[in-house]
Design an enzyme around this catalytic site. Structure first.
Site, PDB file in Angstrom:
ATOM      1  N   LYS A   1      13.607   7.650  12.692  1.00 37.74           N
ATOM      2  CA  LYS A   1      13.782   8.292  11.392  1.00 37.74           C
ATOM      3  C   LYS A   1      15.049   9.146  11.370  1.00 37.74           C
ATOM      4  CE  LYS A   1      10.253   6.731   9.109  1.00 37.74           C
ATOM      5  NZ  LYS A   1      10.473   5.788   7.978  1.00 37.74           N
TER       6      LYS A   1
ATOM      7  N   ASP B   1       5.832  -7.331   2.213  1.00 37.99           N
ATOM      8  CA  ASP B   1       4.896  -6.706   3.143  1.00 37.99           C
ATOM      9  C   ASP B   1       4.410  -7.761   4.120  1.00 37.99           C
ATOM     10  OD1 ASP B   1       3.247  -3.830   2.959  1.00 37.99           O
ATOM     11  OD2 ASP B   1       2.208  -5.375   4.107  1.00 37.99           O
TER      12      ASP B   1
ATOM     13  N   ASP C   1       7.870 -10.143   7.654  1.00 38.25           N
ATOM     14  CA  ASP C   1       7.901  -9.245   8.810  1.00 38.25           C
ATOM     15  C   ASP C   1       9.291  -8.620   8.826  1.00 38.25           C
ATOM     16  OD1 ASP C   1       8.062  -7.999  11.273  1.00 38.25           O
ATOM     17  OD2 ASP C   1       7.014  -9.600  12.356  1.00 38.25           O
TER      18      ASP C   1
ATOM     19  N   SER D   1       0.846  -1.196   0.000  1.00 39.93           N
ATOM     20  CA  SER D   1       0.000   0.000   0.000  1.00 39.93           C
ATOM     21  C   SER D   1       0.879   1.242   0.000  1.00 39.93           C
ATOM     22  CB  SER D   1      -0.901   0.018   1.240  1.00 39.93           C
ATOM     23  OG  SER D   1      -0.120   0.042   2.425  1.00 39.93           O
TER      24      SER D   1
ATOM     25  N   TYR E   1       9.278   7.139  16.802  1.00 39.08           N
ATOM     26  CA  TYR E   1       9.261   7.308  15.344  1.00 39.08           C
ATOM     27  C   TYR E   1      10.267   8.363  14.907  1.00 39.08           C
ATOM     28  CZ  TYR E   1       7.367   8.484  10.713  1.00 39.08           C
ATOM     29  OH  TYR E   1       7.225   8.737   9.358  1.00 39.08           O
TER      30      TYR E   1
END
Length: 256
Positions: free
Chosen positions: A167, A39, A65, A18, A163
């Protein structure tokens, strides 16, 4: 089908069921590349790969995974066995653990430690795993491109602490270190750092929320997933042959 410099090349794309991962896989396949789409959503990624094949592209899918090194290494080995080589990797799998694990709205101090682990594993450990699994093969061939997905949150910080930390690690630690390591072997490593992109993750945002975010962006609109995917494909191509160790912001002109 339009065939360019990607004809006969092979790409591995994570998070390919996606969003920007899927769009990147579709673009690369349209440009002539063989694409292995990874995915955790097995049925969805297989359906996406099937659609690419039905449209004349070359794509295979695997349920993986990305937090598990053995599964990542198995996917790299499968790509080499199936297509003969791996020329590009694009790590698009990731996301905010607070959103994915339903911690949104709770204070950071209230999060479960497993939430923090998920955020680091998916957003930092996974792209490092993929780079580790493929770079030996690329070094032997003296060519290859590794592309990571960063985020403006890795530059500014955000309420999603894990997060943003992950990143930032991908953008400035992993990307730049791998670029130095791979350069003598003809391997380029870069990162794309999107700003506010109108993806499914913004489904809960109101029109007013989106308008406010657009107003904060110099070009006065939100970005599109297609714009990010095209940037990823550009960095993989020959036109970016002298670009390595860079973090390219796709953020509508926000200067940080």
């Amino acid at each position: 089908m339009i065939v360019t410099g990607f004809a006969g090349k092979t790409a591995i794309v994570t998070g390919a069921a996606s969003g920007m991962g899927l769009l990147t896989a579709q673009c690369l396949a349209k440009e002539g590349a063989n694409v292995l789409m990874l995915d955790i959503n097995v049925e969805q990624v297989e359906a996406c790969a099937r659609e690419i094949r039905e449209n004349g592209g070359s794509a295979r899918a695997m349920g993986v995974d990305v937090r598990e090194y053995a599964q990542i290494k198995g996917a790299v080995d499968f790509a080499i066995a199936t297509f003969g080589q791996v020329d590009y990797t694009v790590s698009c799998a990731g996301g905010s653990s607070a959103r994915v694990l339903q911690e949104k709205g709770r204070s950071f101090k209230e999060w479960n430690v497993s939430t923090l682990d998920w955020g680091i594993d998916v957003n930092l450990r996974a792209p490092m795993y993929l780079a580790h699994a493929v770079i030996g093969h690329m070094m032997e061939r003296k060519t290859g491109v590794i592309i990571h997905m960063g985020s403006i949150d890795g530059q500014t910080g955000s309420g999603s602490v894990d997060y943003s930390a992950a990143k930032s690690g991908v953008m400035f630690g992993l990307t730049k270190s791998l670029a130095q390591y791979g350069a003598p072997y003809g391997i380029r490593v870069n990162c794309v750092a999107p700003g506010v992109i109108e993806t499914d993750m913004m489904a809960s945002f109101t029109a007013e929320d989106k308008a406010a975010l657009a107003e904060e962006t110099p070009v006065e609109r939100l970005g599109t997933p297609e714009e990010v995917a095209r940037t990823l494909v550009f960095l993989a191509g020959r036109g970016a042959g002298f670009i390595t160790g860079q973090v390219l912001g796709v953020n509508g002109g926000i200067v940080i």
